[in-house]
Design a protein around this motif. Structure first.
Motif, PDB file in Angstrom:
ATOM      1  N   ALA A  47      24.956  24.526  63.604  1.00 40.98           N
ATOM      2  CA  ALA A  47      23.272  24.247  64.306  1.00 40.98           C
ATOM      3  C   ALA A  47      22.761  25.536  64.607  1.00 40.98           C
ATOM      4  CB  ALA A  47      23.507  23.941  65.232  1.00 40.98           C
ATOM      5  N   GLU A  48      22.505  26.568  64.157  1.00 39.95           N
ATOM      6  CA  GLU A  48      22.202  27.494  63.971  1.00 39.95           C
ATOM      7  C   GLU A  48      21.710  28.517  62.948  1.00 39.95           C
ATOM      8  OE1 GLU A  48      19.293  30.787  64.837  1.00 39.95           O
ATOM      9  OE2 GLU A  48      19.356  28.518  66.022  1.00 39.95           O
ATOM     10  N   GLU A  49      23.378  28.273  62.696  1.00 38.48           N
ATOM     11  CA  GLU A  49      23.765  28.698  60.817  1.00 38.48           C
ATOM     12  C   GLU A  49      23.244  27.640  59.979  1.00 38.48           C
ATOM     13  OE1 GLU A  49      25.543  31.918  58.029  1.00 38.48           O
ATOM     14  OE2 GLU A  49      25.233  31.960  60.803  1.00 38.48           O
ATOM     15  N   LYS A  50      23.303  26.548  59.968  1.00 38.50           N
ATOM     16  CA  LYS A  50      22.215  26.096  59.286  1.00 38.50           C
ATOM     17  C   LYS A  50      21.345  25.750  59.638  1.00 38.50           C
ATOM     18  CE  LYS A  50      25.591  22.194  59.438  1.00 38.50           C
ATOM     19  NZ  LYS A  50      26.343  20.758  60.003  1.00 38.50           N
ATOM     20  N   ARG A  51      20.167  25.729  60.669  1.00 39.34           N
ATOM     21  CA  ARG A  51      19.091  26.447  60.561  1.00 39.34           C
ATOM     22  C   ARG A  51      18.569  27.690  59.958  1.00 39.34           C
ATOM     23  NH1 ARG A  51      14.824  29.297  62.675  1.00 39.34           N
ATOM     24  NH2 ARG A  51      16.666  30.883  64.181  1.00 39.34           N
ATOM     25  N   VAL A  52      19.343  28.514  59.650  1.00 40.59           N
ATOM     26  CA  VAL A  52      18.410  29.658  59.196  1.00 40.59           C
ATOM     27  C   VAL A  52      19.091  29.328  57.782  1.00 40.59           C
ATOM     28  CG1 VAL A  52      19.153  32.166  58.472  1.00 40.59           C
ATOM     29  CG2 VAL A  52      18.667  30.971  60.898  1.00 40.59           C
ATOM     30  N   ARG A  53      20.210  29.261  57.303  1.00 47.09           N
ATOM     31  CA  ARG A  53      20.347  29.109  55.630  1.00 47.09           C
ATOM     32  C   ARG A  53      19.287  27.794  55.206  1.00 47.09           C
ATOM     33  NH1 ARG A  53      24.996  30.614  53.722  1.00 47.09           N
ATOM     34  NH2 ARG A  53      26.587  31.815  55.079  1.00 47.09           N
ATOM     35  N   ALA A  54      18.955  27.430  55.796  1.00 44.92           N
ATOM     36  CA  ALA A  54      17.707  25.760  55.103  1.00 44.92           C
ATOM     37  C   ALA A  54      16.708  26.466  54.890  1.00 44.92           C
ATOM     38  CB  ALA A  54      17.824  25.418  55.700  1.00 44.92           C
ATOM     39  N   SER A  55      15.866  27.210  56.147  1.00 44.58           N
ATOM     40  CA  SER A  55      14.776  28.463  55.459  1.00 44.58           C
ATOM     41  C   SER A  55      15.130  29.380  54.210  1.00 44.58           C
ATOM     42  CB  SER A  55      14.370  28.783  57.116  1.00 44.58           C
ATOM     43  OG  SER A  55      15.722  30.193  57.485  1.00 44.58           O
ATOM     44  N   HIS A  91      12.793  35.753  60.154  1.00 45.64           N
ATOM     45  CA  HIS A  91      12.582  35.297  59.183  1.00 45.64           C
ATOM     46  C   HIS A  91      12.546  35.837  57.715  1.00 45.64           C
ATOM     47  CE1 HIS A  91      12.550  32.385  56.275  1.00 45.64           C
ATOM     48  NE2 HIS A  91      11.562  32.521  55.130  1.00 45.64           N
ATOM     49  N   GLY A  92      11.998  37.288  58.271  1.00 43.52           N
ATOM     50  CA  GLY A  92      11.966  38.154  57.312  1.00 43.52           C
ATOM     51  C   GLY A  92      13.380  39.008  57.592  1.00 43.52           C
ATOM     52  N   HIS A  93      14.007  39.335  58.680  1.00 44.87           N
ATOM     53  CA  HIS A  93      15.233  39.760  58.460  1.00 44.87           C
ATOM     54  C   HIS A  93      16.284  39.010  58.058  1.00 44.87           C
ATOM     55  CE1 HIS A  93      13.654  42.483  61.320  1.00 44.87           C
ATOM     56  NE2 HIS A  93      15.010  43.646  61.589  1.00 44.87           N
ATOM     57  N   ASN A  94      16.394  37.602  58.560  1.00 45.98           N
ATOM     58  CA  ASN A  94      17.239  36.791  57.543  1.00 45.98           C
ATOM     59  C   ASN A  94      17.339  36.658  55.884  1.00 45.98           C
ATOM     60  OD1 ASN A  94      18.353  36.138  60.338  1.00 45.98           O
ATOM     61  ND2 ASN A  94      16.556  34.287  60.926  1.00 45.98           N
ATOM     62  N   ALA A  95      15.849  36.996  55.809  1.00 43.09           N
ATOM     63  CA  ALA A  95      15.146  36.877  54.181  1.00 43.09           C
ATOM     64  C   ALA A  95      16.102  38.113  53.634  1.00 43.09           C
ATOM     65  CB  ALA A  95      14.208  36.390  53.868  1.00 43.09           C
TER      66      ALA A  95
END
Length: 402
Positions: free
Chosen positions: A311-319, A278-282
């Motif tokens: 689905a994976e892209e949506k999950r990450v974007r939501a977070s 999550h830190g890298h994506n953020a």
């Protein structure tokens, strides 16, 4: 003429069958040793990782953004071992410069002692990360207007100190950064191994306490003139949450985009893999907001599919989109679900549709082969266990009652 890098060994020794199951070479960026001049006429070193992707290519005349990394220690060193945290960025359009600033190990005794003999932590390391970025910009390798820096622990100290002493970096990410050197010095008094460590890196304590204060990023936060993302552990006893909050508030007061993410189950050094991801994506999302680009977090997303994400892209974007950003009006733009995502900036915007579709089909076929191989191996294992159990079964004894 130098030694073969580990990645090249993997490519050259992998069997044809194994080659289909490991990541393709075009996704992997190998390090290039970089030596560049410092501000006082000496030289410093680092490793340059250029962005690479089998499908995406730069737009004509555009240079990639640069992420500079500053290792911790501070007298340790970086290395060229396989690091997914670097490949994460190079596969998304960023060039990465991993700096071994003066005082790092691995370049001889004289180089290693530069940081300690000159009590130069907070000065020499800061100069080197800045000069490394400027060197690449001057060579025309990266875009000088899209230069970022990140670091953790002692590397985060260098990262934030660079923001207070220069205007080279336009955005930054600080992971559990040590913002107050005086606090670190007093804490080290209880650790015999590091009891006098900072005396050589900064100055004699307490005689030169003023030097500790001057070099502490928390003392110079008013001079931070760039966007900063703070990633902080709630139970960190070294880089305390209070330091991160003070620096975050100062950047906010200066009018620059900033955000503070606190992880309740982390201390000094993140351990939970979900928090690390999550830190890298953020961080990528934060840079996208600051510079106005819409990043792709998962390579399974089709940028030409009308903004439809997997689905994976949506999950990450939501977070990541739930992350609050203060002074967001200073950002160049907010990515929206309807905009076309890209791996990095428009730098990675030129894509061959047919090549992408072929790559996706190949990936699906490969994953199916892996699943079939795993199922077959599991079936063989269960069969072997059954045979072993039958062969080792002890016959029942008939007991006669008299």
């Amino acid at each position: 003429g130098g030694p073969t890098h580990m990645l090249e060994q993997i490519y050259s020794t992998a069997t044809p069958k194994a080659s289909k199951l490991i990541a393709k070479k075009q996704y992997l960026s190998a390090p290039e040793l970089l030596t560049f001049p410092t501000g006082d006429g000496e030289t410093a070193h680092g490793f340059l990782y250029k962005p690479t992707h089998p499908i995406y290519s730069p737009c004509r005349g555009e240079k990639p953004p640069l992420l500079v990394k500053s290792h911790g220690g501070p007298t340790t060193s970086t290395g060229t071992v396989w690091r997914m945290d670097i490949q994460y960025w190079t596969s998304r359009g960023f060039a990465v410069l991993d700096v071994d600033y003066r005082g790092s190990s691995g370049y001889g005794r004289d180089y290693r002692l530069k940081l300690t003999d000159k009590a130069g932590w907070g000065v020499l390391d800061v100069d080197d990360v800045c000069k490394g970025a400027q060197h690449l910009a001057k060579k025309g390798i990266v875009d000088p207007n899209r230069v970022c820096i990140d670091g953790q622990s002692a590397g985060g100290t260098t990262c934030l100190a660079a923001l207070t002493q220069s205007n080279v970096f336009k955005a930054s990410c600080s992971r559990y950064c040590i913002g107050d050197l005086t606090t670190l010095r007093t804490m080290n008094s209880s650790h015999k191994f590091e009891h006098r460590y900072l005396d050589r890196l900064v100055g004699q304590w307490p005689e030169q306490q003023n030097v500790y204060v001057e070099r502490s990023p928390v003392s110079r936060v008013a001079q931070m003139k760039s966007a900063v993302l703070f990633l902080q552990g709630a139970t960190d006893p070294i880089a305390t949450p209070a330091q991160a909050e003070a620096m975050h508030d100062a950047v906010k007061a200066n009018g620059y985009p900033t955000s503070l993410l606190t992880f309740n189950d982390e201390g000094h050094g993140f351990k939970n893999h979900a928090n690390i991801e999550h830190g890298h994506n953020a961080e990528l999302y934060f840079y996208g907001r600051v510079f106005g680009f819409n990043p792709v977090f998962s390579d399974t997303t089709d940028p030409d599919n009308g903004g439809e994400y997997g689905a994976e892209e949506k999950r990450v974007r939501a977070s990541v989109e739930a992350m609050p950003i203060q002074n967001e009006h200073a950002c160049k733009g907010k990515p929206s679900a309807g905009s076309t995502p890209s791996l990095g900036f428009s730098y990675m915007g030129s894509k061959l549709r047919e090549g992408w579709e072929a790559g996706q089909a190949s990936n699906r076929a490969t994953y199916k082969k892996i699943d079939n191989m795993q199922a077959a191996a599991t079936a063989k294992l269960e069969a072997a266990r059954a045979v072993y159990a039958e062969a080792t079964k002890k016959p029942k004894k008939n007991i006669k009652l008299t």
